[in-house]
Scaffold this active site. Structure first.
Site, PDB file in Angstrom:
ATOM      1  N   GLY A 201       5.768  -4.056  -3.345  1.00  0.00           N
ATOM      2  CA  GLY A 201       6.596  -4.012  -2.390  1.00  0.00           C
ATOM      3  C   GLY A 201       6.264  -3.259  -1.074  1.00  0.00           C
ATOM      4  O   GLY A 201       5.179  -2.691  -1.063  1.00  0.00           O
ATOM      5  N   GLY A 203       6.562   0.376   1.283  1.00  0.00           N
ATOM      6  CA  GLY A 203       6.125   1.596   1.107  1.00  0.00           C
ATOM      7  C   GLY A 203       7.425   2.413   0.942  1.00  0.00           C
ATOM      8  O   GLY A 203       7.866   3.202   0.454  1.00  0.00           O
ATOM      9  N   PRO A 204       8.020   2.050   2.389  1.00  0.00           N
ATOM     10  CA  PRO A 204       9.424   3.173   2.645  1.00  0.00           C
ATOM     11  C   PRO A 204      10.248   2.432   1.613  1.00  0.00           C
ATOM     12  O   PRO A 204      11.793   3.207   1.456  1.00  0.00           O
ATOM     13  CB  PRO A 204       9.789   2.707   4.177  1.00  0.00           C
ATOM     14  CG  PRO A 204       8.615   2.301   4.634  1.00  0.00           C
ATOM     15  CD  PRO A 204       7.611   1.589   3.638  1.00  0.00           C
ATOM     16  N   GLY A 207       7.864   1.993  -2.555  1.00  0.00           N
ATOM     17  CA  GLY A 207       6.882   3.234  -2.732  1.00  0.00           C
ATOM     18  C   GLY A 207       7.756   4.709  -2.700  1.00  0.00           C
ATOM     19  O   GLY A 207       7.655   5.334  -3.764  1.00  0.00           O
ATOM     20  N   GLU A 245      -4.783  11.928  -2.369  1.00  0.00           N
ATOM     21  CA  GLU A 245      -5.983  11.576  -1.458  1.00  0.00           C
ATOM     22  C   GLU A 245      -5.792  11.236  -0.277  1.00  0.00           C
ATOM     23  O   GLU A 245      -5.120   9.969  -0.065  1.00  0.00           O
ATOM     24  CB  GLU A 245      -6.781  10.229  -2.384  1.00  0.00           C
ATOM     25  CG  GLU A 245      -7.048  10.922  -3.898  1.00  0.00           C
ATOM     26  CD  GLU A 245      -8.231  11.921  -4.027  1.00  0.00           C
ATOM     27  OE1 GLU A 245      -9.026  11.905  -2.861  1.00  0.00           O
ATOM     28  OE2 GLU A 245      -8.463  12.574  -5.061  1.00  0.00           O
ATOM     29  N   GLU A 369      -8.353  10.361  12.455  1.00  0.00           N
ATOM     30  CA  GLU A 369      -8.894   9.346  11.650  1.00  0.00           C
ATOM     31  C   GLU A 369      -8.908   8.232  12.311  1.00  0.00           C
ATOM     32  O   GLU A 369      -7.673   7.758  12.551  1.00  0.00           O
ATOM     33  CB  GLU A 369      -8.437   9.389  10.227  1.00  0.00           C
ATOM     34  CG  GLU A 369      -9.036   8.517   9.153  1.00  0.00           C
ATOM     35  CD  GLU A 369      -8.504   8.629   7.988  1.00  0.00           C
ATOM     36  OE1 GLU A 369      -7.422   8.593   7.755  1.00  0.00           O
ATOM     37  OE2 GLU A 369      -9.508   8.628   6.946  1.00  0.00           O
TER      38      GLU A 369
HETATM   39  P1  NAP Z   1      -0.017   4.167   4.212  1.00  0.00           P
HETATM   40  O1  NAP Z   1       1.355   4.048   4.899  1.00  0.00           O
HETATM   41  O2  NAP Z   1      -0.188   5.750   3.823  1.00  0.00           O
HETATM   42  O3  NAP Z   1      -0.334   3.641   2.891  1.00  0.00           O
HETATM   43  C1  NAP Z   1      -0.485   4.071   1.811  1.00  0.00           C
HETATM   44  C2  NAP Z   1       0.352   3.593   0.548  1.00  0.00           C
HETATM   45  O4  NAP Z   1       1.623   4.250   0.703  1.00  0.00           O
HETATM   46  C3  NAP Z   1       0.726   2.088   0.747  1.00  0.00           C
HETATM   47  O5  NAP Z   1       1.079   1.611  -0.557  1.00  0.00           O
HETATM   48  C4  NAP Z   1       2.078   2.243   1.376  1.00  0.00           C
HETATM   49  O6  NAP Z   1       3.033   1.035   1.316  1.00  0.00           O
HETATM   50  C5  NAP Z   1       2.763   3.298   0.845  1.00  0.00           C
HETATM   51  N1  NAP Z   1       3.742   3.798   1.593  1.00  0.00           N
HETATM   52  C6  NAP Z   1       4.071   3.988   2.732  1.00  0.00           C
HETATM   53  N2  NAP Z   1       5.240   4.501   3.234  1.00  0.00           N
HETATM   54  C7  NAP Z   1       5.765   5.171   2.120  1.00  0.00           C
HETATM   55  C8  NAP Z   1       6.736   6.106   1.649  1.00  0.00           C
HETATM   56  N3  NAP Z   1       7.413   6.173   2.739  1.00  0.00           N
HETATM   57  N4  NAP Z   1       6.770   6.378   0.452  1.00  0.00           N
HETATM   58  C9  NAP Z   1       6.000   6.012  -0.294  1.00  0.00           C
HETATM   59  N5  NAP Z   1       5.015   5.096  -0.151  1.00  0.00           N
HETATM   60  C10 NAP Z   1       4.780   4.809   0.933  1.00  0.00           C
HETATM   61  O7  NAP Z   1      -1.240   3.920   4.935  1.00  0.00           O
HETATM   62  P2  NAP Z   1      -1.475   2.773   6.038  1.00  0.00           P
HETATM   63  O8  NAP Z   1      -0.237   2.473   6.809  1.00  0.00           O
HETATM   64  O9  NAP Z   1      -1.505   1.130   5.287  1.00  0.00           O
HETATM   65  O10 NAP Z   1      -2.697   3.147   7.064  1.00  0.00           O
HETATM   66  C11 NAP Z   1      -2.418   4.072   8.081  1.00  0.00           C
HETATM   67  C12 NAP Z   1      -3.416   5.100   8.271  1.00  0.00           C
HETATM   68  O11 NAP Z   1      -3.766   5.818   7.127  1.00  0.00           O
HETATM   69  C13 NAP Z   1      -4.913   4.330   8.629  1.00  0.00           C
HETATM   70  O12 NAP Z   1      -5.219   4.008   9.795  1.00  0.00           O
HETATM   71  C14 NAP Z   1      -5.809   5.593   7.931  1.00  0.00           C
HETATM   72  O13 NAP Z   1      -6.039   6.422   9.069  1.00  0.00           O
HETATM   73  C15 NAP Z   1      -5.003   5.967   6.663  1.00  0.00           C
HETATM   74  N6  NAP Z   1      -5.434   5.374   5.292  1.00  0.00           N
HETATM   75  C16 NAP Z   1      -6.318   6.346   4.676  1.00  0.00           C
HETATM   76  C17 NAP Z   1      -6.637   5.909   3.394  1.00  0.00           C
HETATM   77  C18 NAP Z   1      -7.445   6.787   2.578  1.00  0.00           C
HETATM   78  O14 NAP Z   1      -8.047   6.276   1.529  1.00  0.00           O
HETATM   79  N7  NAP Z   1      -7.278   7.921   2.755  1.00  0.00           N
HETATM   80  C19 NAP Z   1      -6.404   4.603   3.022  1.00  0.00           C
HETATM   81  C20 NAP Z   1      -5.301   3.863   3.799  1.00  0.00           C
HETATM   82  C21 NAP Z   1      -5.088   4.286   4.974  1.00  0.00           C
HETATM   83  P3  NAP Z   1       2.694   0.071   2.521  1.00  0.00           P
HETATM   84  O15 NAP Z   1       1.510  -0.725   2.073  1.00  0.00           O
HETATM   85  O16 NAP Z   1       3.967  -0.986   2.370  1.00  0.00           O
HETATM   86  O17 NAP Z   1       2.629   0.610   3.776  1.00  0.00           O
END
Ligand code: NAP
Ligand code: MG
Length: 462
Positions: A201, A203-204, A207, A245, A369
């Site tokens: 599903g 994230g918002p 998640g 992380e 980043e």
């Molecule tokens: P993200 O939104 O933080 O996604 C990580 C996980 O959190 C995904 O499963 C995401 O679901 C979920 N998520 C998103 N919003 C949430 C919420 N409000 N409550 C609970 N869970 C939620 O990261 P992204 O949008 O994929 O990437 C954005 C940036 O994050 C990248 O450009 C990078 O800088 C950074 N990033 C860092 C890592 C790391 O390993 N440190 C990994 C990925 C990205 P969805 O997939 O549906 O969004």
């Protein structure tokens, strides 16, 4: 690509509560390859209930039996490695050899390490007149990103199962097929119903419902600092355990005595691997002023050699975001010596391997980043200057130090505000704790430190 149209809850694939779906896109050609259900709070609730119901039985299962299930899981991951690699390649876009070696290979090592740790860990200890028990924290809500889609799942689920916890996983929306394959593997390994549950599903929606659920005792999150901060606040308000992380902006520090060609070559490869989508990538290369021009030439040459051998970025949003950072770098006065913001292909989310010279520590590209194949070369005058630059971001996830001998590199590494440092090209160790200082996170993954995150202690006095 094969896709399940349900959620894996309580040991079976069940229809989702709602009808919404998520389209899975291949980032190489932008074609939709599958649809998976978009879970709602109702699916999350069913999964958490299943995990809660399974908790007492799994927590009371002897560590040796938990170890046997994790070993069986590792064996399934080995048996299905080709299918795993092909799936990661299809939904993340990673070149197949990289998927085979890293995306399919590393999870086997990590699962194997937890099969051994579950069997050997001291879950009971005598301290003076007390016996201290390490007991499972309870139900774990695991939220994972797309950049290492299977590794990040295994790095949470394997230690959680070893500890005696049960799990609900919400994987990234971009890479749900790998998560579904993992659920199949858990099932095949004979892990009891309800011990592991999967809700695909957004994230918002899914998640957030998982992070907020009263039935979750620990939220383990990997992803962006922005989302991590919110999850930490939610967990804090509910007095729930949390592990985060998050992002990084790690420094590759090349001291004057180092083998420059090796340090630059390995440094560029470290950033270009996985198309720069690695949280621990050494995206800032710090070089002494006396060897700076030589390093710039070597880095440009190394990046050019990558040519179009690197995969695309994961999606259109990341593609636009990374290209925006490259434009910003140029606008702030950095000098492009390889690559650039122009898309190298008409189709797919590709970005050319990019090297910036004349980057100053306060530029946006040196602070934020980027999460793409972009490396910034920063000049330093002396060691204190190098240390100030290395430590001069809000992050502290990883890093590297190169010097003529290990002792000199270690002395510098000990002064860095960061969770792990590779000395003169040190190799990956699946037992070494992985995690961040400062805003790179809270808690550690991998090895015994990673297992301890899923345990809480109880002391009995005699
Ligand atoms: P993200 O939104 O933080 O996604 C990580 C996980 O959190 C995904 O499963 C995401 O679901 C979920 N998520 C998103 N919003 C949430 C919420 N409000 N409550 C609970 N869970 C939620 O990261 P992204 O949008 O994929 O990437 C954005 C940036 O994050 C990248 O450009 C990078 O800088 C950074 N990033 C860092 C890592 C790391 O390993 N440190 C990994 C990925 C990205 P969805 O997939 O549906 O969004
Ligand atoms: Mg997101």
């Amino acid at each position: 690509m094969k896709a399940h149209d349900g959620m894996y809850i309580d040991g079976a694939w069940r229809p989702a509560a709602g009808r919404d779906t998520i389209a899975v896109v291949n980032p190489v050609d932008e074609q939709v390859i599958a649809q998976v259900p978009a879970g709602t709070a109702e699916d999350v609730d069913a999964a958490v209930r299943a995990a809660r119901a399974a908790l007492p039985g799994w927590a009371a299962t002897a560590p040796a039996e938990r170890a046997a299930r994790i070993a069986a899981l590792r064996d399934v991951l080995v048996a299905r490695k080709d299918e795993i690699a092909a799936t990661v390649t299809a939904e993340l876009g990673a070149p197949l050899p990289f998927s085979q070696l890293v995306h399919a290979g590393v999870p086997v090592l990590v699962a194997g390490s937890y099969a051994e740790l579950a069997a050997s860990y001291a879950f009971e200890e005598k301290v003076g007149n007390s016996t201290v028990y390490a007991e499972p924290v309870g139900v774990v809500g695991a939220i994972t990103p797309w950049n290492y889609p299977l590794h990040q799942i295994v790095a949470k689920v394997a230690p959680a199962l070893a500890a005696g916890c049960t799990v609900v996983l919400k994987p990234a929306e971009d890479t749900p097929l790998t998560a579904q394959l993992f659920a199949e593997a858990v099932d095949e390994a004979g892990v009891p119903a309800g011990v592991f549950n999967l809700v695909t599903g957004l994230g918002p929606v899914a998640g957030q419902a998982l992070a907020e659920h009263d039935g979750v005792d620990l939220v383990s999150f990997t992803g962006s600092t922005a989302v991590g901060r919110r999850i930490g606040a939610t967990a804090g308000a509910a007095v729930k355990r949390v592990a985060l992380e998050l992002g990084g902006k790690s420094a590759n520090v090349i001291l004057p005595s180092a083998d420059l060609a090796k340090a630059v070559g390995v440094g560029v490869a470290n950033v270009m691997g996985n198309s720069g989508q690695t949280c621990s990538a050494w995206t800032r290369m710090l070089v002494h002023t006396s060897r700076y021009d030589e390093a710039v030439a070597l880095a440009a040459e190394a990046a050019a050699k990558y040519g179009d051998r690197i995969g695309p970025l994961v999606n259109a949003k990341q593609h636009a975001r990374v290209r925006g950072y490259i434009e910003k770098g140029v606008a702030e006065g950095a000098r492009l010596v390889a690559g650039g913001a122009e898309a190298p292909r008409e189709q797919g989310y590709f970005v050319s391997p990019t090297v910036f010279a004349d980057v100053t520590p306060e530029m946006t590209i040196a602070q934020e980043e980027i999460f793409g194949p972009v490396v910034s070369l920063i000049r330093y005058e002396d060691e204190d200057d190098a240390l100030r630059i290395a430590n001069g971001t809000v992050y502290g996830l990883a890093g590297a130090v190169w010097a003529g001998d290990d002792a000199e590199a270690v002395a510098f590494a000990r002064r860095m505000d960061t969770g792990q440092v590779d000395i003169n090209g040190g190799r990956f160790n699946p037992l070494a704790p992985f995690g961040g200082y400062k805003q790179s996170g809270v808690g550690r993954e991998l090895g015994s430190h990673g297992l301890a995150e899923y345990l809480q202690t109880k002391s009995l006095q005699f």
